[in-house]
Scaffold this motif. Structure first.
Motif, PDB file in Angstrom:
ATOM      1  N   TRP A   1       0.825  -1.213   0.000  1.00 20.69           N
ATOM      2  CA  TRP A   1       0.000   0.000   0.000  1.00 20.69           C
ATOM      3  C   TRP A   1       0.860   1.265   0.000  1.00 20.69           C
ATOM      4  O   TRP A   1       0.575   2.226  -0.707  1.00 20.69           O
ATOM      5  N   ALA A   2       1.952   1.256   0.781  1.00 19.34           N
ATOM      6  CA  ALA A   2       2.850   2.426   0.799  1.00 19.34           C
ATOM      7  C   ALA A   2       3.458   2.638  -0.593  1.00 19.34           C
ATOM      8  O   ALA A   2       3.599   3.781  -1.056  1.00 19.34           O
ATOM      9  N   SER A   3       3.794   1.551  -1.275  1.00 18.20           N
ATOM     10  CA  SER A   3       4.348   1.641  -2.639  1.00 18.20           C
ATOM     11  C   SER A   3       3.321   2.239  -3.592  1.00 18.20           C
ATOM     12  O   SER A   3       3.649   3.056  -4.456  1.00 18.20           O
ATOM     13  N   ALA A   4       2.054   1.828  -3.416  1.00 20.21           N
ATOM     14  CA  ALA A   4       0.986   2.379  -4.267  1.00 20.21           C
ATOM     15  C   ALA A   4       0.853   3.882  -4.030  1.00 20.21           C
ATOM     16  O   ALA A   4       0.664   4.663  -4.972  1.00 20.21           O
ATOM     17  N   LEU A   5       0.990   4.318  -2.766  1.00 17.21           N
ATOM     18  CA  LEU A   5       0.893   5.752  -2.457  1.00 17.21           C
ATOM     19  C   LEU A   5       2.063   6.528  -3.071  1.00 17.21           C
ATOM     20  O   LEU A   5       1.913   7.691  -3.447  1.00 17.21           O
ATOM     21  N   CYS A   6       3.235   5.879  -3.195  1.00 20.73           N
ATOM     22  CA  CYS A   6       4.371   6.528  -3.872  1.00 20.73           C
ATOM     23  C   CYS A   6       3.996   6.890  -5.312  1.00 20.73           C
ATOM     24  O   CYS A   6       4.459   7.892  -5.857  1.00 20.73           O
ATOM     25  N   LEU A   7       3.164   6.054  -5.927  1.00 19.86           N
ATOM     26  CA  LEU A   7       2.819   6.262  -7.336  1.00 19.86           C
ATOM     27  C   LEU A   7       1.860   7.436  -7.531  1.00 19.86           C
ATOM     28  O   LEU A   7       1.753   7.975  -8.625  1.00 19.86           O
ATOM     29  N   THR A   8       1.150   7.843  -6.460  1.00 15.70           N
ATOM     30  CA  THR A   8       0.225   8.975  -6.631  1.00 15.70           C
ATOM     31  C   THR A   8       1.011  10.259  -6.863  1.00 15.70           C
ATOM     32  O   THR A   8       0.531  11.168  -7.526  1.00 15.70           O
ATOM     33  N   GLY A   9       2.236  10.318  -6.300  1.00 14.34           N
ATOM     34  CA  GLY A   9       3.053  11.521  -6.486  1.00 14.34           C
ATOM     35  C   GLY A   9       2.542  12.726  -5.712  1.00 14.34           C
ATOM     36  O   GLY A   9       3.111  13.791  -5.753  1.00 14.34           O
ATOM     37  N   LYS A  10       1.447  12.558  -4.962  1.00 11.01           N
ATOM     38  CA  LYS A  10       0.845  13.684  -4.244  1.00 11.01           C
ATOM     39  C   LYS A  10       1.312  13.716  -2.791  1.00 11.01           C
ATOM     40  O   LYS A  10       0.529  13.878  -1.884  1.00 11.01           O
ATOM     41  N   TYR A  11       2.601  13.540  -2.574  1.00 12.90           N
ATOM     42  CA  TYR A  11       3.034  13.417  -1.176  1.00 12.90           C
ATOM     43  C   TYR A  11       2.960  14.720  -0.402  1.00 12.90           C
ATOM     44  O   TYR A  11       2.891  14.727   0.810  1.00 12.90           O
ATOM     45  N   GLY A  12       2.953  15.877  -1.093  1.00 15.01           N
ATOM     46  CA  GLY A  12       2.771  17.157  -0.394  1.00 15.01           C
ATOM     47  C   GLY A  12       1.405  17.184   0.281  1.00 15.01           C
ATOM     48  O   GLY A  12       1.272  17.555   1.446  1.00 15.01           O
ATOM     49  N   ASP A  13       0.380  16.756  -0.471  1.00 13.90           N
ATOM     50  CA  ASP A  13      -0.970  16.674   0.090  1.00 13.90           C
ATOM     51  C   ASP A  13      -1.034  15.615   1.192  1.00 13.90           C
ATOM     52  O   ASP A  13      -1.767  15.757   2.165  1.00 13.90           O
ATOM     53  N   LEU A  14      -0.262  14.534   1.011  1.00 15.23           N
ATOM     54  CA  LEU A  14      -0.267  13.462   2.008  1.00 15.23           C
ATOM     55  C   LEU A  14       0.100  13.987   3.397  1.00 15.23           C
ATOM     56  O   LEU A  14      -0.440  13.546   4.392  1.00 15.23           O
ATOM     57  N   LEU A  15       1.028  14.950   3.450  1.00 11.76           N
ATOM     58  CA  LEU A  15       1.436  15.492   4.752  1.00 11.76           C
ATOM     59  C   LEU A  15       0.257  16.157   5.450  1.00 11.76           C
ATOM     60  O   LEU A  15       0.064  15.999   6.650  1.00 11.76           O
ATOM     61  N   ASP A  16      -0.549  16.917   4.694  1.00 12.17           N
ATOM     62  CA  ASP A  16      -1.736  17.550   5.284  1.00 12.17           C
ATOM     63  C   ASP A  16      -2.747  16.491   5.713  1.00 12.17           C
ATOM     64  O   ASP A  16      -3.357  16.594   6.777  1.00 12.17           O
ATOM     65  N   PHE A  17      -2.952  15.471   4.851  1.00 11.46           N
ATOM     66  CA  PHE A  17      -3.864  14.373   5.202  1.00 11.46           C
ATOM     67  C   PHE A  17      -3.437  13.775   6.532  1.00 11.46           C
ATOM     68  O   PHE A  17      -4.225  13.553   7.424  1.00 11.46           O
ATOM     69  N   VAL A  18      -2.127  13.479   6.616  1.00  8.04           N
ATOM     70  CA  VAL A  18      -1.585  12.745   7.754  1.00  8.04           C
ATOM     71  C   VAL A  18      -1.690  13.551   9.040  1.00  8.04           C
ATOM     72  O   VAL A  18      -2.198  13.066  10.042  1.00  8.04           O
TER      73      VAL A  18
END
Length: 470
Positions: free
Chosen positions: A371-388
Motif C-alpha cells: 500500500w505504501a508503494s501504491a501511495l508513492c505512485l500517486t506523487g501527491k506526497y505534499g498533500d499526504l502530509l496535510d492528510f496525515v
C-alpha cells in the motif's frame, strides 16, 4: 489468544534501541526542508525558532503523557491498545484504519520520495523528471521506482527478524545524530557571520508573509497571523512526529514498563534540542530571505554550500539519504505491529496476526509495503502530509484524553509511571493540539478535510467487517 501471541515476540530491544527508534523515526527529511516554508509563513527569526520550540515542547509533553499508558499496557500495538482500553473497539479500529490507509503508509511513501529526491543529486537519472512510462495522465518516473525499491528492501530486512531491523536502526540513527551535530558545529564555527545573525534578529518578532508571485514580504497580523502560524506548524509537527513508534513494538522491548516511557522522553528531548540548534545554525549562516526562497525548500543544502562550498550539496544529499532510510526502517518496523494487534482482535486480515519463523508479523509487513508503494505512485506526497497531520493530531488528542478516562475507569490498575505534570500538561497539549486542528480545518480544508473523510469512512467498514461475537 492475544496474551499467548504476545509471548511469541522476542524481547530483544533495550533502552538504547528504543531511544534510537524514537530518534530515528522522528528525524526524516523535515529538518532539512521545512524551515523554508515556516520562514515564508511567519517571516522572522524569532517566530521561526519559537515554532520549532513549541512543536518540540508539545511533542515532549505528549511523549511523557504516553509514558503512563505504555507502562500500563506494555504490549505490541501501542496507541491502538490505549484507545481500545480507554474508549472502545470502534475508536481503536478508526485509528488502525487511518493508520494503515494514510498515517503510517503515507508517511513511509513521503519519506521514500524524499530519499529519491536527494538520491537524484548523486545520480541524475534517479530524478522525478526522468519519465519511464506514460499512460494517459499517469506518469511513472524514476524517483517513484527508487522510493518503492527502498521500501521493499527495508520490508525484506525487517521480515527476517527484529534483530536485523534493530541493528540497522541503531547504527544509522547514531550516524544521523552525529552528522547533524557535525553540521551544527561546522556551521557555527566555519560559516557563522555576526552580520547575518544580527540582521536576522534585528526584527525578530515582526511577522510577515512571503508572496512567491511578487517575491516580496507583506506584514501580517490577526487572523492572517494565526493561519500563518498553524500552516507553519504542519511542517514542524510532521518533522517531530512518529515518536510513538516505540509503543507499537512494546512486545519486543526488555522491561517495557520502564524502557518504553523512558525512551519516549529521551528520544523526543534529543530531537527537540537538535532541531532548535539546527535552526539557530541556519539563522547564523543564511540571511532570512534566502531561507524563505531556498530552491525546492532545501535550506540545509544552502547552509551546506555556505559551510563546505560546492561539495556541500553532496554532503547533505548523503546525510538526508541516510536519515530518510533510517526513518523509514523505523516506520516500517513499528507499523506492522499495529496491524498484527488489530488482527488478533479480529479487526484486520487474519493473516496479519501470524508471526513467521523469525517471530515477526511478515504478512502485515508486506501488506504495508504494497500500500505504501501504491501511495508513492500517486506523487501527491505534499498533500499526504496535510492528510496525515490532521488525523495524527486528532488521535493524539483522543489518546491523551484517554489518560483522564482510564484514571476514572481503572483506578486500581498498577501505574509504574504516572503522566508528568498531570492534569495540567496533558490538558495543555489537548488545548494546543485542538486549536491547531481547528485552524487547519479552516485554512487547509481541501486537504485536511480529505484526511478526516478517510478516517470517517472507517465507520461503515467497521460495522460491515466486525466479528459477530464482539
Amino acid at each position: 489468544m492475544q496474551e499467548n501471541d504476545q509471548e511469541n515476540f522476542k524481547r530483544e530491544l533495550g533502552l538504547l534501541d528504543g531511544t534510537m527508534l524514537v530518534v530515528g523515526s522522528m528525524i526524516g527529511s523535515g529538518i532539512f526542508i521545512v524551515s523554508a516554508d515556516i520562514a515564508r509563513q511567519v517571516g522572522s527569526a524569532g517566530w521561526l525558532t519559537l515554532i520549532w520550540l513549541i512543536s518540540g515542547l508539545i511533542t515532549i509533553i505528549a511523549a511523557v503523557s504516553y509514558g503512563e499508558l505504555s507502562a500500563m499496557f506494555p504490549k505490541a500495538g501501542g496507541q491502538y491498545v490505549y484507545l481500545k482500553e480507554a474508549y472502545n473497539k470502534l475508536i481503536a479500529f478508526l485509528y488502525g484504519w487511518s493508520f494503515f490507509a494514510v498515517i503510517q503508509t503515507g508517511t513511509i511513501a513521503a519519506v521514500g520520495v524524499a530519499f529519491s529526491k536527494f538520491a537524484s543529486y548523486l545520480y541524475e537519472p534517479f530524478s522525478d523528471e526522468n519519465i519511464l512510462y506514460e499512460l494517459g495522465s499517469f506518469k511513472l518516473n524514476a524517483a517513484q521506482i527508487v522510493s518503492i525499491l527502498t521500501i521493499v528492501l527495508l520490508t525484506f530486512i525487517n521480515s527476517r527478524g527484529v534483530k536485523n531491523g534493530k541493528i540497522l536502526q541503531t547504527v544509522l540513527t547514531i550516524i544521523k545524530i552525529l552528522s547533524l551535530l557535525g553540521l551544527i558545529v561546522f556551521g557555527l564555527t566555519l560559516a557563522a557571520k555576526a552580520s547575518v545573525w544580527d540582521a536576522n534578529w534585528a526584527d525578530a518578532w515582526t511577522t510577515r508573509s512571503f508572496n512567491k508571485d511578487t517575491g516580496s514580504w507583506l506584514p501580517i497580523s490577526g487572523t492572517a497571523l494565526i493561519s500563518g502560524i498553524s500552516a507553519a506548524m504542519v511542517g514542524s509537527l510532521f518533522s517531530s512526529d512518529a515518536w510513538n513508534g516505540v509503543t507499537f513494538i512494546a512486545g519486543e522491548i526488555k522491561n517495557p514498563k520502564r524502557n518504553v516511557g523512558f525512551s519516549l522522553f529521551l528520544g523526543t528531548f534529543i530531537v527537540t534540542i537538535i532541531y532548535v540548534l539546527t535552526n539557530l545554525m541556519y539563522l547564523a549562516v543564511i540571511p532570512l530571505d534566502e531561507i524563505a526562497t531556498a530552491k525546492s525548500d532545501r535550506v540545509a543544502v544552502v547552509a551546506s554550500q555556505y559551510i563546505f562550498g560546492n561539495i556541500g550539496t553532496l554532503i547533505i544529499a548523503i546525510m538526508i539519504m541516510i536519515s530518510t532510510f533510517a526513518c523509514n526502517n523505523g516506520l516500517i518496523m513499528a507499523g506492522a505491529r499495529v496491524y498484527y494487534t488489530m488482527a488478533t482482535d479480529g479487526l484486520f486480515f487474519k493473516k496479519a496476526a501470524v508471526l513467521n519463523k523469525f517471530s515477526v508479523p511478515s504478512w502485515a509487513l508486506w501488506a504495508q509495503c504494497i500500500w505504501a508503494s501504491a501511495l508513492c505512485l500517486t506523487g501527491k506526497y505534499g498533500d499526504l502530509l496535510d492528510f496525515v497531520i490532521i488525523i495524527v493530531l486528532i488521535f493524539y488528542i483522543l489518546t491523551i484524553y484517554g489518560i483522564f478516562i482510564l484514571r476514572k475507569k481503572m483506578p486500581d490498575v498498577e501505574r509504574p509511571y504516572k503522566a508528568f505534570g498531570y492534569p495540567f500538561l496533558p490538558l495543555l497539549y489537548i488545548v494546543i493540539a485542538s486549536a491547531i486542528c481547528i485552524s487547519l480545518l479552516i485554512t487547509k480544508f481541501s486537504t485536511c478535510g480529505w484526511g478526516v473523510l478517510i478516517m470517517l469512512t472507517g465507520i461503515p467498514v467497521y460495522y460491515l467487517t466486525k466479528p459477530k461475537e464482539s
